[in-house]
Design an enzyme around this catalytic site. Structure first.
Site, PDB file in Angstrom:
ATOM      1  N   TYR A  91     -86.489  13.894 -20.766  1.00 43.59           N
ATOM      2  CA  TYR A  91     -86.375  13.158 -19.412  1.00 43.59           C
ATOM      3  C   TYR A  91     -87.706  12.046 -19.345  1.00 43.59           C
ATOM      4  CZ  TYR A  91     -85.838  12.506 -14.133  1.00 43.59           C
ATOM      5  OH  TYR A  91     -85.841  11.848 -12.979  1.00 43.59           O
ATOM      6  N   LYS A 164     -80.314  12.586 -16.974  1.00 41.85           N
ATOM      7  CA  LYS A 164     -80.202  13.256 -15.512  1.00 41.85           C
ATOM      8  C   LYS A 164     -79.560  14.444 -15.546  1.00 41.85           C
ATOM      9  CE  LYS A 164     -82.706   9.926 -13.407  1.00 41.85           C
ATOM     10  NZ  LYS A 164     -83.782  10.344 -12.086  1.00 41.85           N
TER      11      LYS A 164
HETATM   12  O1  LIG Z   1     -85.867   8.709 -13.634  1.00 43.09           O
HETATM   13  C1  LIG Z   1     -86.654   8.787 -13.206  1.00 43.09           C
HETATM   14  O2  LIG Z   1     -87.767   9.534 -13.697  1.00 43.09           O
HETATM   15  C2  LIG Z   1     -86.881   8.708 -11.694  1.00 43.09           C
HETATM   16  C3  LIG Z   1     -86.279   7.693 -10.837  1.00 43.09           C
HETATM   17  O3  LIG Z   1     -84.744   7.798 -11.062  1.00 43.09           O
HETATM   18  C4  LIG Z   1     -86.455   6.344 -11.629  1.00 43.09           C
HETATM   19  O4  LIG Z   1     -85.597   5.534 -11.683  1.00 43.09           O
HETATM   20  O5  LIG Z   1     -87.644   6.011 -12.143  1.00 43.09           O
HETATM   21 MN   LIG Z   2     -83.461   6.332 -11.251  1.00 39.64          MN
END
Ligand SMILES: O=C(O)C[C@H](O)C(=O)O
Ligand SMILES: [Mn+2]
Ligand SMILES: NC(=O)c1ccc[n+]([C@@H]2O[C@H](COP(=O)([O-])OP(=O)(O)OC[C@H]3O[C@@H](n4cnc5c(N)ncnc54)[C@H](O)[C@@H]3O)[C@@H](O)[C@H]2O)c1
Length: 545
Positions: A91, A164
């Site tokens: 992530y 996600k």
């Molecule tokens: O994706 C992420 O780390 C958090 C958030 O949804 C973003 O767009 O930054």
């Molecule tokens: Mn985001």
């Protein structure tokens, strides 16, 4: 019966070397694998050793993705065993590097659905083909116009939907066979991609306006028809579309915008955590949101809701907010206001120096905020001078630099601790290590919607919620309270990622209970905890295929 290849090539069924001798015989796999049968634990140990040999985070991610592509159970077993270590790899922030390189590194579509605006008649078939008969309960869709703070990444952005969904499973336990990542390839305005012969998306500029919204509607219609039980999660849409789409559909079916609502939730939860440490009241705070876009206004609205629940009138509650964007402080007469910004504008007559309030420094100097939130995509903008000025007027300044990925953060946690002599109460968008300062170890909460959306989404799905409303969002924001010992010096404002599965479970239960209390469940469910427990998937191999 499935052929050997169709089993071994199906990541939802494949166990690789863990197929037992009996299974190999029953499934026609005899001789298709080395003879020694491994346990899942042995596979995980072997894979983790390989993972550790990789030279950098992107290599580590690519290795993990091959396992994801081949064997979902093994991937999520590894993730369960090493969640703190793997979160920044699968992530944010490493996902950002993977997105930039997606077309160059492509090896596998990862069971995503690729919708093209050039082929609207195939939208339903696209979803159906990608789902391949699976019982889809959760869809994460992106058109990638606003990937994190990095702008438009076209079809490459599908990796954020995949990422996600990985976090949903790792944190809350949604069955990875019940999820579907979706890319809506509307074209891209990223010239670098358009000029790149290896770019895998549509080589034309982004479709916009009514034509675009008609495609979105077509997608929504097909999605609801094929997967009526699902939660539809929107991710990283552009500033001009995100709120419009949410407003259009949120009362019709179970849907959620992560950048607006997920971010609003984690920030409110973080502020509540900070106030628990400082023993101040939320109604006494003055909020500056720097970067009044999708996330910034989502945050403002979630805090506004909280102030009103605390008894303030709407007018009184709104007077606690100062929205700052490129133009400086947003006034009623500022040009180019978005629909979301307008209700949070200020009147010029409130300030003797209104014309000077064109920078964050001037706004902080004039207003003396107690809470400063960064969703601006502008790195380093929470400067030492601004932070020291803020800290001079409030004992425990709450400062959340949330822009992602790492290179876009408004400040680092270590600098904020140093500049405020350890007084700042901080959450950062990307994971931050502990900060040691003058004998105290400060733990830094991750102010990332990943702390919230898995539990929220899982609770909604398990409770068969018809819609997501403000009542449930508010309940979820309060769910993390009490998980951090606020009396410990250097305590974080949010619980640590190491407890992600524990607090996602708690969050899911609170969310499901809120749905049941409001009678918003489609199916008759009497026990929220039981509904969660029955739906929860864990990474173990089923006895027989
Ligand atoms: O994706 C992420 O780390 C958090 C958030 O949804 C973003 O767009 O930054
Ligand atoms: Mn985001
Ligand atoms: N930590 C989290 O959970 C989380 C969640 C969502 C978004 N974010 C981050 O927040 C940032 C914004 O995301 P978004 O979806 O709201 O994007 P967005 O494009 O909708 O909003 C960004 C806003 O910043 C403004 N901006 C640009 N330059 C500015 C400047 N110099 N001064 C002031 N404002 C300026 C833009 O005009 C826009 O309104 C991204 O970096 C994203 O990664 C973090």
């Amino acid at each position: 019966m499935n052929s050997a290849a169709s089993i071994l090539n199906n990541p939802f069924l494949n166990k690789g070397t863990a197929f037992t001798t009996a299974e190999r015989q029953a499934l026609g796999l005899v001789g298709t694998l080395p003879s020694h049968v491994q346990t899942l634990d042995e596979q995980a140990t072997q894979a983790y050793a390989q993972y550790q040999s990789k030279a950098n985070n992107l290599e580590k991610r690519l290795f993990l993705m091959t396992i994801f592509n081949e064997n979902r159970t093994l991937f999520f077993k590894l993730m369960a065993d090493h969640v703190v270590e793997f979160m920044p790899i699968v992530y944010d922030p490493t996902v950002a590097d993977a997105i930039e390189e997606y077309s160059h590194l492509f090896t596998d579509p990862q069971n995503a659905a690729f919708i093209s605006v050039d082929d609207p008649d195939s939208i339903e078939a696209t979803l159906q083909n990608a789902a391949d008969g699976r019982d889809i309960r959760l869809v994460v869709v992106t058109d990638a116009e606003g990937i994190l703070g990095m702008g438009d990444w076209g079809v490459n952005g599908v990796d954020i939907a995949v990422g996600k969904l990985m976090v949903y499973t790792a944190a809350a336990g949604i069955d990875p066979a019940q999820v579907l990542p979706v890319s809506i390839d509307a074209g891209t305005n990223n010239q670098k991609l358009l000029d790149d012969p290896l770019y895998l998306g549509n080589h034309h500029r982004r479709m916009a306006g009514d034509d675009y919204l008609a495609i979105i509607d077509k997608f929504v219609t097909a999605e609801r028809k094929l997967f009526p039980e699902s939660l539809l999660h929107w991710e990283d849409f552009g500033r001009g579309n995100a709120q419009v789409i949410l407003d259009k559909y949120q009362d019709q079916f179970l849907t959620f915008n992560d950048d607006i609502q997920g971010t609003g939730m984690v920030v409110l939860a973080g502020i509540l955590g900070a106030l628990n440490i400082s023993h101040e009241a939320i109604t006494d705070q003055k909020f500056v949101t720097f970067g009044a876009g999708t996330a910034g206004m989502g945050i403002a609205n979630q805090i506004l809701d909280e102030l009103m629940r605390a008894g303030l009138s709407e007018t009184e509650a709104r007077s606690h907010f100062y929205a700052v964007d490129r133009q400086g402080l947003l006034f009623t007469d500022t040009p180019d206001l978005t629909a979301a910004q307008r209700p949070f504008t200020r009147d010029r007559s409130e300030f003797a120096n209104a014309d000077e309030l064109t920078s964050l420094a001037a706004v902080v100097q004039t207003i003396h905020p107690t809470v400063l939130i960064g969703t601006s995509t502008q790195p380093g903008t929470f400067t030492e001078a601004i932070v020291k000025d803020m800290a001079a007027h409030t004992p425990r300044p709450i400062i959340f630099p949330l822009s992602n990925p790492t290179k876009l953060a408004e400040a680092t946690a270590a600098d904020l601790i140093k500049w405020t002599d350890g007084q700042a109460l901080i959450a950062t968008g990307i994971p931050a290590g502990d900060v040691d300062y003058q004998g105290t170890t400060y733990h830094i909460g991750q102010g990332n919607n990943a702390l919230m959306y898995p539990g929220l989404g899982f609770g909604l799905i398990a409770a068969t919620a018809k819609v997501l409303n403000g009542e449930t969002l508010s309940a979820a924001c309060h769910a993390l309270g009490g998980l951090v010992d606020a009396s410990e010096p250097g305590a974080a404002v949010l619980p640590p990622v190491g407890q992600l599965t524990t607090f996602s479970q708690k969050l899911a239960e609170i969310v499901a209970q809120s749905v049941l209390d409001q009678g918003l469940n489609k199916e008759p469910i009497s026990d929220a905890k039981q509904a969660i427990a029955e739906m929860k998937w864990t990474p173990v191999y089923p006895e027989n295929n």
